[in-house]
Design a protein around this motif. Structure first.
Motif, PDB file in Angstrom:
ATOM      1  N   PRO A  44       0.845  -1.198   0.000  1.00 44.79           N
ATOM      2  CA  PRO A  44       0.000   0.000   0.000  1.00 44.79           C
ATOM      3  C   PRO A  44       0.879   1.245   0.000  1.00 44.79           C
ATOM      4  O   PRO A  44       2.065   1.160   0.323  1.00 44.79           O
ATOM      5  CB  PRO A  44      -0.786  -0.112   1.297  1.00 44.79           C
ATOM      6  N   SER A  45       0.306   2.381  -0.351  1.00 47.56           N
ATOM      7  CA  SER A  45       1.145   3.572  -0.412  1.00 47.56           C
ATOM      8  C   SER A  45       1.625   3.907   0.999  1.00 47.56           C
ATOM      9  O   SER A  45       0.912   3.725   1.967  1.00 47.56           O
ATOM     10  CB  SER A  45       0.380   4.743  -1.019  1.00 47.56           C
ATOM     11  N   GLY A  46       2.857   4.351   1.067  1.00 41.66           N
ATOM     12  CA  GLY A  46       3.444   4.685   2.362  1.00 41.66           C
ATOM     13  C   GLY A  46       4.037   3.503   3.092  1.00 41.66           C
ATOM     14  O   GLY A  46       4.410   3.622   4.258  1.00 41.66           O
ATOM     15  N   CYS A  47       4.147   2.348   2.418  1.00 43.40           N
ATOM     16  CA  CYS A  47       4.659   1.177   3.125  1.00 43.40           C
ATOM     17  C   CYS A  47       6.178   1.127   3.098  1.00 43.40           C
ATOM     18  O   CYS A  47       6.789   0.265   3.706  1.00 43.40           O
ATOM     19  CB  CYS A  47       4.101  -0.100   2.530  1.00 43.40           C
ATOM     20  N   GLY A  48       6.811   2.034   2.349  1.00 41.00           N
ATOM     21  CA  GLY A  48       8.268   2.059   2.321  1.00 41.00           C
ATOM     22  C   GLY A  48       8.863   1.420   1.089  1.00 41.00           C
ATOM     23  O   GLY A  48      10.079   1.329   0.969  1.00 41.00           O
ATOM     24  N   LYS A  49       8.019   1.021   0.138  1.00 37.46           N
ATOM     25  CA  LYS A  49       8.566   0.316  -1.021  1.00 37.46           C
ATOM     26  C   LYS A  49       9.421   1.208  -1.911  1.00 37.46           C
ATOM     27  O   LYS A  49      10.464   0.801  -2.399  1.00 37.46           O
ATOM     28  CB  LYS A  49       7.448  -0.359  -1.830  1.00 37.46           C
ATOM     29  N   THR A  50       8.976   2.459  -2.067  1.00 38.45           N
ATOM     30  CA  THR A  50       9.777   3.366  -2.879  1.00 38.45           C
ATOM     31  C   THR A  50      11.101   3.674  -2.189  1.00 38.45           C
ATOM     32  O   THR A  50      12.135   3.824  -2.840  1.00 38.45           O
ATOM     33  CB  THR A  50       8.990   4.655  -3.163  1.00 38.45           C
ATOM     34  N   THR A  51      11.059   3.735  -0.875  1.00 32.67           N
ATOM     35  CA  THR A  51      12.310   3.974  -0.142  1.00 32.67           C
ATOM     36  C   THR A  51      13.295   2.834  -0.393  1.00 32.67           C
ATOM     37  O   THR A  51      14.484   3.073  -0.570  1.00 32.67           O
ATOM     38  CB  THR A  51      12.020   4.117   1.355  1.00 32.67           C
ATOM     39  N   VAL A  52      12.798   1.598  -0.427  1.00 28.53           N
ATOM     40  CA  VAL A  52      13.683   0.470  -0.722  1.00 28.53           C
ATOM     41  C   VAL A  52      14.345   0.671  -2.082  1.00 28.53           C
ATOM     42  O   VAL A  52      15.556   0.497  -2.251  1.00 28.53           O
ATOM     43  CB  VAL A  52      12.897  -0.860  -0.693  1.00 28.53           C
ATOM     44  N   LEU A  53      13.528   1.081  -3.040  1.00 31.85           N
ATOM     45  CA  LEU A  53      14.052   1.293  -4.383  1.00 31.85           C
ATOM     46  C   LEU A  53      15.122   2.388  -4.382  1.00 31.85           C
ATOM     47  O   LEU A  53      16.168   2.255  -5.016  1.00 31.85           O
ATOM     48  CB  LEU A  53      12.886   1.706  -5.289  1.00 31.85           C
ATOM     49  N   ARG A  54      14.839   3.452  -3.647  1.00 27.35           N
ATOM     50  CA  ARG A  54      15.775   4.575  -3.621  1.00 27.35           C
ATOM     51  C   ARG A  54      17.053   4.216  -2.871  1.00 27.35           C
ATOM     52  O   ARG A  54      18.122   4.746  -3.173  1.00 27.35           O
ATOM     53  CB  ARG A  54      15.103   5.813  -3.015  1.00 27.35           C
ATOM     54  N   ILE A  55      16.932   3.324  -1.910  1.00 30.86           N
ATOM     55  CA  ILE A  55      18.140   2.858  -1.222  1.00 30.86           C
ATOM     56  C   ILE A  55      18.978   2.023  -2.179  1.00 30.86           C
ATOM     57  O   ILE A  55      20.199   2.160  -2.263  1.00 30.86           O
ATOM     58  CB  ILE A  55      17.768   2.046   0.034  1.00 30.86           C
ATOM     59  N   GLU A 160      22.984  -3.443 -14.726  1.00 32.08           N
ATOM     60  CA  GLU A 160      22.852  -4.775 -14.148  1.00 32.08           C
ATOM     61  C   GLU A 160      21.381  -5.036 -13.787  1.00 32.08           C
ATOM     62  O   GLU A 160      20.851  -6.118 -14.022  1.00 32.08           O
ATOM     63  CB  GLU A 160      23.716  -4.828 -12.885  1.00 32.08           C
ATOM     64  N   VAL A 161      20.777  -4.033 -13.219  1.00 35.63           N
ATOM     65  CA  VAL A 161      19.388  -4.142 -12.771  1.00 35.63           C
ATOM     66  C   VAL A 161      18.677  -2.861 -13.160  1.00 35.63           C
ATOM     67  O   VAL A 161      19.296  -1.795 -13.196  1.00 35.63           O
ATOM     68  CB  VAL A 161      19.320  -4.255 -11.224  1.00 35.63           C
ATOM     69  N   ILE A 162      17.391  -2.977 -13.443  1.00 37.64           N
ATOM     70  CA  ILE A 162      16.650  -1.758 -13.719  1.00 37.64           C
ATOM     71  C   ILE A 162      15.508  -1.664 -12.716  1.00 37.64           C
ATOM     72  O   ILE A 162      14.832  -2.643 -12.424  1.00 37.64           O
ATOM     73  CB  ILE A 162      16.199  -1.734 -15.191  1.00 37.64           C
ATOM     74  N   LEU A 163      15.365  -0.481 -12.134  1.00 37.70           N
ATOM     75  CA  LEU A 163      14.339  -0.267 -11.112  1.00 37.70           C
ATOM     76  C   LEU A 163      13.227   0.602 -11.703  1.00 37.70           C
ATOM     77  O   LEU A 163      13.519   1.595 -12.360  1.00 37.70           O
ATOM     78  CB  LEU A 163      14.935   0.442  -9.896  1.00 37.70           C
ATOM     79  N   LEU A 164      12.000   0.214 -11.481  1.00 45.64           N
ATOM     80  CA  LEU A 164      10.884   0.997 -12.000  1.00 45.64           C
ATOM     81  C   LEU A 164       9.966   1.388 -10.839  1.00 45.64           C
ATOM     82  O   LEU A 164       9.457   0.523 -10.134  1.00 45.64           O
ATOM     83  CB  LEU A 164      10.083   0.206 -13.044  1.00 45.64           C
ATOM     84  N   ASP A 165       9.793   2.696 -10.674  1.00 44.23           N
ATOM     85  CA  ASP A 165       8.995   3.193  -9.553  1.00 44.23           C
ATOM     86  C   ASP A 165       7.580   3.477 -10.047  1.00 44.23           C
ATOM     87  O   ASP A 165       7.377   4.411 -10.812  1.00 44.23           O
ATOM     88  CB  ASP A 165       9.644   4.466  -9.004  1.00 44.23           C
TER      89      ASP A 165
END
Lengths: 359, 549
Positions: A44-55, A160-165
């Motif tokens: 859900p929004s605000g669960c920290g998933k985008t933060t994981v991506l940004r890390i 190596e990896v591609i991240l999609l937000d």
């Protein structure tokens, strides 16, 4: 995931944590992804998933944990490789195309000045099907085209990896399904490893090889889409992935007895349990002496959702595909479940069923 | 000077898809580099220097300070200033409010035209207005010359309170007009319709429904007028009204005891801060009153009927006094100029001086503003915020105060720099950095940090990213900021007067000097050039406002 770790996953992180002030945005997140696979980070929004991506990308430094890309450690207690040296590509939610550069210049942006630059640009633009618009400016493109330019730009340096937000959240619903397919084809054709973040379970289930469900900063389950949907490890994961009915039952080995009679279980359990039944697994038959009554009917066209009040007061939901076979509000029915169901032994702190949410 | 309506900062992030999600750390793990921190702190320090040194210098006067503060003369200056501020605010509120209502809510003929024209005086420097008034209506002005054959020897004196009041009102009422106009346009007509349907008459609706909604706009506009009046030096000194700014200047040029000027300046700063505090509180509340956004239905226009003619006459008179007069008077004295005395410095030289210092100041302000803005916007931290706030101090300090403080500081601690253009440029930096920062900030906020991050994932270092992504996208803001600073510097008077090296004259100082000595013909050509420059600044401001956000 349970197998012995194969050598060198494309990306692996271990024990990532990140706090923003008093808020624990990411708590002990570990993931690993083999080359060429797609992982959806669903929550859900605000669960920290985008933060994981940004890390992972290197825009945030984790408070704890390590990240390895292609076997090289890029983040850890004494290591912080800046984003530009991580070999991680990123497609941003708003695409972040450089508005002052043409499609071609955008695509070439991450390629070193020397070497076969033009050729690579041509190659990726062909891959995404945009050779024809290479001289246009980003604002002259449609949303779907911008999306593909962002993809081409991220793919060009062969990361190596591609991240999609949240890659599809900016597209309208009609376009989204088509673009989703296109993006999947492009990523497959490029043979790239991809992680994408989404809050849309349908998107995650339909696109990814693996789905990681993240709630409140923690990863609750990582599994293939079907397994995740059929066998959610907890009550929360079950409700997050789709509509679910929960009923108290008493289990004995492979079967359990509940209000609907004896049901088969996916995994053996004993004692008091809570079983989870997906609405589409409940089959109805009109029967004037049946134990339930249809109290609500919502018709969607390709399917319909029916609310059934049991004699005990329990409210259940059933999703039926196809014609309605004379099922209308007020009709009494018998209920049948033929597929095996999940059972949970521990209590999950959820509201129990007599007061389950109205339809 | 221009009112920044802080609405966007809150609503924009939610409403417009172009805004960026409010992330906790916009630029994330990469905190500001030391270079950035040090430069922005240094610029902030420079901006605080005048205020800090003014306090130090005032304290150095020791026990004399109490004497100056309680002297009857000081008290008189204080009441003069207070009187002027109240009078100008009241008349501006009246004129500005009336004009806003006439041009938005009535069937006044050509109301769009009048709406724009009556706002224009805002960009004219007050001393040009004062020059126009004096050169036209003064004791030896154009009007007297025309009337001389009729035996009119003298006109009633313009100097003192009436002149200052008139001049400042003419050049500051647009603040109220703009603010009230915006509020009137944002007012939902259904409120008035509801009142009418509840049985209220038209005038009562105006009083009971419309006016309460406009009160915050009136307050905000009027307070800007008050600040303008308080900090104005040109009109007050040319019209010889002993308010703070003039008194400070007189004290500085004539009295031996320069500490007195410092104490007066400090008192003026306290006055200004008091008004700013009121303004700040009211502005916060004004937001509260604003009705919902979105396209509103147009309100029905009130028919003026027989009042149409007085209304038009009112608009014509105002436009004539505030715009026509400066242009006509300038033209008149320009034609007379052929016979005027030879000029100490030719106008071309003055223009060159003005252009040169203004250009240097605009480059300086933009360069100094860049690190401040990047630090504050991209690396939000207490240090960044404080640097930015310090850099805004120029907004609150009257030009004469900054100039005076730098004169003292230069004379005592930097004799090498004293009487050089460097000190003047420093004053310009303190005074006009807020303009550059405002433009840069607005532009940088439009540039998504995701663009910079995208560049990083594509292998560019932060320095390369700045060069190839941020800077090209920042260019419009850089140019607008530089242009605004440039044009504002052209008009600046008190700092140029006090800090310019001996023999260094600009268009502004020439107009002032010539008007003071009643050599109107000398002032005409520089005034014309400044009016043109002001027109440019209006055009840039309007373009900047219209730029898609």
């Amino acid at each position: 995931m349970n197998n012995a770790p194969p050598p060198e996953p494309a990306i692996a992180c271990h024990g990532l944590s990140k706090n923003f002030g008093p808020v624990a945005a990411v708590r002990d997140v570990s993931l690993r992804l083999e080359r060429g696979r797609f992982l959806a980070l669903l929550g859900p929004s605000g669960c920290g998933k985008t933060t994981v991506l940004r890390i992972m990308a290197g825009f945030e430094a984790p408070d704890a944990g390590e990240i390895h890309v292609g076997g090289t450690r890029v983040s850890g207690p004494d290591t912080f490789v800046p984003p530009e040296r991580r070999h991680i590509g990123m497609v941003f939610q708003e695409y972040a195309l450089f508005p002052h550069l043409t499609v071609e210049q955008n695509t070439a942006f991450g390629l070193p000045g020397n070497g076969p630059r033009a050729q690579r640009v041509h190659e990726v633009l062909r891959l995404v099907g945009l050779e024809g618009v290479k001289d246009r400016m980003p604002h002259e493109l449609s949303g779907g085209q911008q999306q593909r330019v962002a993809l081409a730009r991220a793919l060009a340096p062969r990361p190596e990896v591609i991240l999609l937000d949240e890659p599809f959240s900016n597209l309208d619903a009609a376009l989204r399904v088509r673009v989703r397919q296109e993006v999947r084809h492009i990523l497959r054709a490029a043979g790239v490893t991809a992680i994408f973040v989404t809050h849309d379970q349908e998107e995650a289930l339909s696109l990814a090889d693996e789905v990681a469900v993240m709630i409140d900063g923690q990863i609750l389950q990582v599994d293939g889409p079907e397994r995740l949907y059929r066998r959610p490890s907890t009550h929360r994961v079950a409700t997050f992935l789709g509509d679910a009915n929960f009923l108290p039952a008493s289990a004995e080995g492979e079967s359990a007895v509940c209000e609907l009679g004896p049901l088969r279980l996916m995994e053996a359990r004993d004692g008091e349990v809570e079983i989870m039944i997906r609405p589409e697994d409940i089959l109805l038959e009109a029967n004037d002496t049946g134990p339930g009554e249809i109290v609500e009917r919502t018709y969607f066209g390709h399917d319909q959702l029916l609310g059934i009040r049991m004699n005990s007061g329990t409210l259940l939901r059933s999703r039926l595909v196809g014609c309605c076979r004379g099922l209308h509000e007020g009709q009494r029915v018998t209920l049948r479940v033929e597929t095996p169901v999940m059972a949970y032994t521990s209590r999950y702190g959820c509201p129990l069923l007599p007061n389950s949410p109205a339809l | 000077m221009s009112q920044s309506v802080p609405l966007g900062s809150e609503l924009g992030t939610v409403d417009s898809p172009a805004a960026f999600p409010p992330r906790r750390a916009v630029a994330g793990g990469s905190s500001a580099s030391w270079g950035l921190r040090i430069t922005s702190a240094a610029v902030a320090g420079l901006c605080l220097l005048p205020l800090v040194y003014l306090v130090v210098r005032s304290l150095q006067t020791g026990s004399a300070m109490i004497g100056i503060l309680t002297a009857p003369a000081t008290l008189r200056i204080f009441f003069n200033t207070l009187l002027l501020v109240i009078a100008v605010s009241a008349s501006s509120a009246l004129i500005g409010g009336l004009l806003a209502w006439l041009t938005v809510r009535t069937d006044l003929p050509w109301r769009r035209f009048w709406g724009s024209v009556t706002c224009l005086p805002l960009v004219l420097p007050s001393y040009v207005g004062a020059f126009a008034l004096i050169a036209a209506l003064g004791p030896t002005g154009a009007l007297q010359r025309w009337l001389a054959p009729l035996g009119v020897e003298r006109l009633p004196s313009l100097y003192g309170f009436p002149g200052a009041w008139l001049a400042l009102t003419l050049f500051s009422y647009p603040y109220v007009q703009l603010s009230v106009r915006a509020a009137l346009r944002g007012l939902d007509p259904s409120l008035e319709e509801a009142a009418r349907s509840l049985g209220m008459s038209g005038p009562r609706v105006l009083l009971a429904v419309v006016f309460p909604h406009l009160r915050p706009a009136f307050a905000a506009g009027t307070l800007l007028v008050a600040l303008y009046t308080l900090s104005d030096f040109g009109a007050v000194s040319l019209l010889q009204f002993n308010a703070f700014t003039r008194a400070i200047h007189v004290h500085y040029t004539s009295a031996l005891d320069r500490g007195g000027a410092a104490v007066l300046a400090l008192l003026l700063v306290a006055f200004t801060f008091g008004i700013l505090a009121v303004e700040y509180r009211l502005r916060g509340r004004a937001r509260y009153y604003r009705s919902s956004a979105g396209s509103l239905r147009r309100a029905r226009l009130a028919p003026l009927g027989a009042w149409k003619i007085p209304a038009i006459a009112f608009c014509v008179l105002l436009s004539f006094l505030a715009l026509g007069l400066p242009v006509l008077v300038t033209g008149y004295w320009l034609l007379q100029g052929g016979t005027a005395a030879t000029h100490a410095t030719p106008t071309a030289m003055l223009a060159f001086n003005s252009l040169f210092v203004s250009a240097a100041a605009s480059v300086l302000c933009v360069l100094a503003g860049l690190p401040i803005v990047i630090h504050a916007v991209r690396h939000p931290s207490p240090a960044g915020r404080w640097s930015e706030r310090s850099a805004y101090i120029g907004h609150a300090l009257p030009g004469i105060v900054v100039a005076l403080s730098l004169v003292f500081f230069g004379a005592r601690y930097a004799p090498v720099l004293y009487q050089t253009l460097f000190m003047l440029l420093l004053a310009y930096l303190v005074l006009f950095l807020p303009l550059a920062i405002g433009c840069l900030r607005a532009t940088l906020l439009q540039i998504s940090p995701r663009l910079e991050e995208a560049s990083r994932t594509l292998g560019m270092t932060s320095r390369q990213t700045f060069r190839s992504v941020t800077l090209p996208l920042l260019r419009p803001g850089l140019l607008t900021g530089a242009a605004l600073v440039f044009l504002t510097c052209m008009k600046e008077l008190p700092a140029t007067l006090l800090l310019g090296p001996t023999g260094f004259h600009t268009l502004a100082t020439r107009i002032w000097g010539a008007t003071e000595e009643a050599f109107f013909a000398r002032a005409a050509a520089p005034a014309l050039l400044l009016v043109l420059a002001s027109a440019c600044s209006m055009w840039i401001l309007l373009r900047h406002d219209e730029a898609p956000s």
